[in-house]
Motif scaffolding. Structure first.
Motif, PDB file in Angstrom:
ATOM      1  N   ILE A  68      84.579  11.056  45.295  1.00 39.53           N
ATOM      2  CA  ILE A  68      84.104   9.695  47.110  1.00 39.53           C
ATOM      3  C   ILE A  68      84.818  10.562  47.757  1.00 39.53           C
ATOM      4  N   GLY A  69      85.740  11.028  47.619  1.00 38.80           N
ATOM      5  CA  GLY A  69      85.996  12.602  48.772  1.00 38.80           C
ATOM      6  C   GLY A  69      87.566  12.316  49.262  1.00 38.80           C
ATOM      7  N   HIS A  70      87.920  12.412  50.348  1.00 41.31           N
ATOM      8  CA  HIS A  70      90.216  12.928  50.460  1.00 41.31           C
ATOM      9  C   HIS A  70      89.774  12.979  52.001  1.00 41.31           C
ATOM     10  N   SER A  71      90.970  12.268  51.959  1.00 42.50           N
ATOM     11  CA  SER A  71      92.068  11.838  53.193  1.00 42.50           C
ATOM     12  C   SER A  71      92.370  12.746  53.850  1.00 42.50           C
ATOM     13  N   VAL A  72      92.816  14.168  53.232  1.00 45.45           N
ATOM     14  CA  VAL A  72      93.082  15.102  54.248  1.00 45.45           C
ATOM     15  C   VAL A  72      91.903  15.965  54.690  1.00 45.45           C
ATOM     16  N   PRO A  73      90.988  16.289  55.735  1.00 46.12           N
ATOM     17  CA  PRO A  73      89.777  17.117  55.329  1.00 46.12           C
ATOM     18  C   PRO A  73      90.429  18.893  55.887  1.00 46.12           C
ATOM     19  N   GLN A  74      91.430  18.719  56.601  1.00 47.67           N
ATOM     20  CA  GLN A  74      91.735  19.998  56.383  1.00 47.67           C
ATOM     21  C   GLN A  74      93.134  20.720  56.188  1.00 47.67           C
ATOM     22  N   LEU A  75      93.745  21.238  55.768  1.00 50.26           N
ATOM     23  CA  LEU A  75      95.213  21.596  55.787  1.00 50.26           C
ATOM     24  C   LEU A  75      95.821  22.569  57.394  1.00 50.26           C
ATOM     25  N   ALA A  76      95.375  22.589  57.931  1.00 50.00           N
ATOM     26  CA  ALA A  76      95.711  23.631  59.155  1.00 50.00           C
ATOM     27  C   ALA A  76      96.624  23.225  60.086  1.00 50.00           C
ATOM     28  N   SER A 124      94.051   8.426  58.845  1.00 49.62           N
ATOM     29  CA  SER A 124      93.746   7.662  59.061  1.00 49.62           C
ATOM     30  C   SER A 124      92.360   7.298  58.172  1.00 49.62           C
ATOM     31  N   SER A 125      91.058   6.538  57.768  1.00 46.02           N
ATOM     32  CA  SER A 125      89.496   6.784  57.303  1.00 46.02           C
ATOM     33  C   SER A 125      89.947   5.567  58.652  1.00 46.02           C
ATOM     34  N   SER A 126      88.270   5.711  59.934  1.00 43.78           N
ATOM     35  CA  SER A 126      87.749   5.614  60.466  1.00 43.78           C
ATOM     36  C   SER A 126      87.172   4.207  60.063  1.00 43.78           C
ATOM     37  N   GLY A 127      87.093   3.725  59.167  1.00 46.38           N
ATOM     38  CA  GLY A 127      86.687   2.227  58.677  1.00 46.38           C
ATOM     39  C   GLY A 127      86.951   1.697  57.581  1.00 46.38           C
ATOM     40  N   PRO A 128      86.572   0.531  57.035  1.00 44.30           N
ATOM     41  CA  PRO A 128      86.832  -0.317  55.593  1.00 44.30           C
ATOM     42  C   PRO A 128      86.706   0.532  54.604  1.00 44.30           C
ATOM     43  N   ASP A 129      85.596   1.291  54.747  1.00 41.60           N
ATOM     44  CA  ASP A 129      84.899   2.477  53.328  1.00 41.60           C
ATOM     45  C   ASP A 129      86.247   4.019  53.348  1.00 41.60           C
ATOM     46  N   PRO A 130      86.496   3.790  52.107  1.00 40.94           N
ATOM     47  CA  PRO A 130      87.276   5.189  52.219  1.00 40.94           C
ATOM     48  C   PRO A 130      86.614   6.780  52.489  1.00 40.94           C
ATOM     49  N   THR A 131      85.714   6.559  52.188  1.00 42.64           N
ATOM     50  CA  THR A 131      84.450   7.304  52.564  1.00 42.64           C
ATOM     51  C   THR A 131      83.800   7.772  53.910  1.00 42.64           C
ATOM     52  N   SER A 132      84.542   7.200  54.844  1.00 40.45           N
ATOM     53  CA  SER A 132      83.919   7.423  56.231  1.00 40.45           C
ATOM     54  C   SER A 132      85.735   8.921  57.014  1.00 40.45           C
ATOM     55  N   THR A 133      85.009   8.764  58.504  1.00 39.31           N
ATOM     56  CA  THR A 133      85.394   9.887  58.800  1.00 39.31           C
ATOM     57  C   THR A 133      86.811   9.521  58.555  1.00 39.31           C
ATOM     58  N   TRP A 134      87.785  10.792  58.118  1.00 36.36           N
ATOM     59  CA  TRP A 134      89.967  10.836  58.425  1.00 36.36           C
ATOM     60  C   TRP A 134      89.986  11.822  59.110  1.00 36.36           C
ATOM     61  N   THR A 135      90.672  11.540  60.018  1.00 34.03           N
ATOM     62  CA  THR A 135      91.181  11.577  61.310  1.00 34.03           C
ATOM     63  C   THR A 135      93.099  11.748  60.931  1.00 34.03           C
ATOM     64  N   GLN A 136      93.798  12.583  61.377  1.00 37.35           N
ATOM     65  CA  GLN A 136      95.535  12.660  61.801  1.00 37.35           C
ATOM     66  C   GLN A 136      95.719  11.830  62.837  1.00 37.35           C
ATOM     67  N   ILE A 137      97.124  10.707  62.478  1.00 37.15           N
ATOM     68  CA  ILE A 137      96.769   9.608  63.509  1.00 37.15           C
ATOM     69  C   ILE A 137      98.114  10.250  63.985  1.00 37.15           C
ATOM     70  N   SER A 138      99.504  10.710  63.005  1.00 39.33           N
ATOM     71  CA  SER A 138     100.702  10.390  63.086  1.00 39.33           C
ATOM     72  C   SER A 138     101.341  11.635  62.982  1.00 39.33           C
ATOM     73  N   VAL A 139     102.681  12.436  63.473  1.00 41.47           N
ATOM     74  CA  VAL A 139     103.437  13.062  62.610  1.00 41.47           C
ATOM     75  C   VAL A 139     105.406  12.417  62.739  1.00 41.47           C
ATOM     76  N   ILE A 140     105.796  12.261  61.846  1.00 39.58           N
ATOM     77  CA  ILE A 140     107.016  12.133  61.743  1.00 39.58           C
ATOM     78  C   ILE A 140     107.853  12.982  61.621  1.00 39.58           C
ATOM     79  N   ASN A 141     108.756  13.168  62.119  1.00 40.21           N
ATOM     80  CA  ASN A 141     109.725  14.408  62.020  1.00 40.21           C
ATOM     81  C   ASN A 141     110.870  14.249  61.233  1.00 40.21           C
ATOM     82  N   GLN A 142     110.501  13.936  60.226  1.00 40.08           N
ATOM     83  CA  GLN A 142     111.437  13.626  59.101  1.00 40.08           C
ATOM     84  C   GLN A 142     110.389  13.216  57.334  1.00 40.08           C
TER      85      GLN A 142
END
Length: 529
Positions: A68-76, A124-142
């Motif tokens: 139904i979708g992907h959590s990571v839209p791109q890898l760049a 994170s997804s943009s809403g409760p549907d896992p097929t909604s738009t996913w965006t990176q929200i954080s990078v933890i340096n560990q």
């Protein structure tokens, strides 16, 4: 005859009987994380360098699944190598064992994983549907290596992970918005003879905390148990050890996830190391009365089948069948080898691939489009219009792994030939060691060709054959059988791959009106013939 074949395949894939057989899903889907929301189940899995990453599959019975979708839209965002610039690549890095979780307080889905042994990325997804738009929200340096996540009774999310440098397991308590850890603590010092343990999955069952973990040295799965999440007195016990699946699966079982059904039953899904097909999911019921205990056969192995405890729920099949590339976007079953050059392909009721890389090395060519095999035997067929190829272009269909082969059209001057090229290889530093050898060639005329690959990954066979047709009805094998490689170091399983790259100059293109993936060794008429 063709309709009967399609019906037979559908019945084989989505049988509504009173028991299910392993594997429930015969595709390369490793390091699974499982979640249930009401009566719907979601599965997330590793994808390494393939893009988009971390596919999401859905089921209503744990046996029948669809993408139904992907959590990571791109890898760049993980590094420069993920776009295959000259002299760089990201083979086997990227999306490793990771976690997928729905957080009710945020009304969103979240995905997290370590990349490049360096940073942990959270999307994170943009809403409760896992097929909604996913965006990176954080990078933890560990690096939260091979991490898992769970929600405690008060809604707090905790992430378990391995610290590779210290050979310890840690717990990170996440902030309410899932962007930062608010507390991190080492909870387990791994036994000196078991420091290769990895793939943590944390759970809370009846007030007790558990961390499932894989021990690849022995081909086993273990469980730690404690009375509190930040305890430093976790007790270790074997969950699976030396358990093997039935043929045609061949490898040991490990690194899985636990889920409780709406009926209160528990299931665990891990994977079998079954190359070249990949790491194939297996499913088994468990009981949990103090310790989780797998339900095995009388001889202590994975049973051939288990009774259904959920009503079988077949789904629209997007694992096999014909894809005509309808609309203007790719189906969620597809993944590129690295991030694609979006300016050099279009989807418009057919796929057009323009040459994106000037190279004679398939591993260095962008915009190679892949699909997972359906094991243990499956057949991929494409129809390709090659009239817009330029001199030096090479386009076609292949089997893509660290040992690869393909059948494709080459244009040399004004001459077109169909060629079978084998023994395309990389070493374990992911440097190309051989760009391939021409095993067979034939002249072609006109503008359209059908190309077919039949891949047989049953034990003791592990080979593929390559075929072509000028009418879609009568196919000829080109070249010898290709022996596929069963090593594990590449981690990802063998995939069917559509490609077009230029050895002389850019500007050429091919058009693919349709792709067909069939279960078994299909030798009949191609779609569109």
């Amino acid at each position: 005859m063709r309709l009967l074949s399609v019906i037979a395949n559908a019945l084989a894939l989505f049988s509504s009987v009173s028991a299910f057989s392993n594997p429930p899903l015969y595709q390369d889907l490793a390091d699974v994380d499982l979640r249930r929301i009401n009566d719907t189940y979601y599965l997330s899995t590793s994808t390494m360098h393939f893009s988009p990453g971390a596919p999401i599959l859905r089921s209503f019975d744990l046996v029948n699944w669809q993408y139904i979708g992907h959590s990571v839209p791109q890898l760049a965002q993980f590094g420069t190598g993920y776009t295959l610039p000259p002299g760089q690549n990201a083979y086997i890095t990227g999306v490793w064992a990771s976690w997928l979780i729905f957080v009710p307080a945020q009304n969103k889905w979240f995905w997290g994983g370590c990349t490049n042994f360096f940073q942990t990325h959270i999307f994170s997804s943009s809403g409760p549907d896992p097929t909604s738009t996913w965006t990176q929200i954080s990078v933890i340096n560990q690096c939260y290596y091979d991490s898992g996540a769970f929600i405690d009774d008060d809604g707090t999310v905790y992430v378990s992970f391995k610290d590779l440098g210290q050979n310890t397991f840690g717990i990170a308590q996440m902030s309410a918005d899932m962007t930062t850890p608010v507390k991190t603590q080492v909870v387990i010092n791994l036994p000196s003879n078991m420091t290769s343990m990895e793939g943590t999955r944390p759970y809370k069952i009846n007030g007790t905390y558990y961390i499932f973990t894989s021990f690849p040295d022995s081909g086993g799965e273990y469980v730690f148990r404690a009375s509190s999440i930040f305890s430093t007195s976790w007790v270790l016990k074997v969950f699976l050890n030396g358990v093997t699946p039935l043929p045609p699966l061949v490898g040991s079982i490990g690194q899985g996830a636990l889920v409780q059904t709406q009926n209160g039953d528990y299931y665990w899904m891990g994977f079998s190391w079954s190359y070249p097909n990949g790491r194939i999911p297996v499913l088994l019921p468990i009981t949990c009365d103090g310790w989780p205990v797998p339900t095995l056969s009388s001889n202590g192995q994975l049973a051939a089948s288990y009774p259904n405890t959920l009503t079988p729920h077949p789904l629209t099949n997007n694992l096999t069948g014909v894809d005509t590339f309808a609309g203007n976007s790719l189906g969620v079953q597809w993944e590129w080898n690295h991030d694609p050059d979006t300016t050099n392909f279009t989807v418009n009721n057919g796929l057009t691939l323009r040459t994106a890389t000037l190279t004679n090395d398939w591993y260095a060519a962008r915009n190679t489009l892949t699909r997972r095999q359906l094991g243990p035997i499956s057949t991929a067929t494409i129809r390709m219009n090659f009239s817009a190829m330029k001199a030096g272009d090479r386009a076609g269909l292949g089997l893509f792994r660290d040992v690869s082969a393909y059948i494709g059209v080459w244009r040399t001057g004004n001459t077109f030939t169909v060629n079978m090229v084998n023994n395309i290889t990389m070493n374990f530093s992911w440097v190309t060691t051989n760009t391939g050898a021409m095993a067979a060639s034939a002249a072609v005329t006109g503008s359209t060709i059908w190309l077919r690959v039949i891949s047989d990954s049953t034990p003791a066979v592990d080979s593929a054959t390559f075929w072509y047709s000028t009418d879609g009805r009568s196919f000829k094998q080109l070249g010898p059988s290709f022996s596929t490689d069963t090593n594990f170091q590449y981690f990802e399983g063998q995939r069917f791959a559509i490609f077009n790259f230029a050895a002389t100059s850019l500007g050429g293109s091919v058009q693919i009106p349709d792709f067909e993936l069939a279960a078994g060794a299909y030798t009949g008429v191609a779609f569109g013939a």
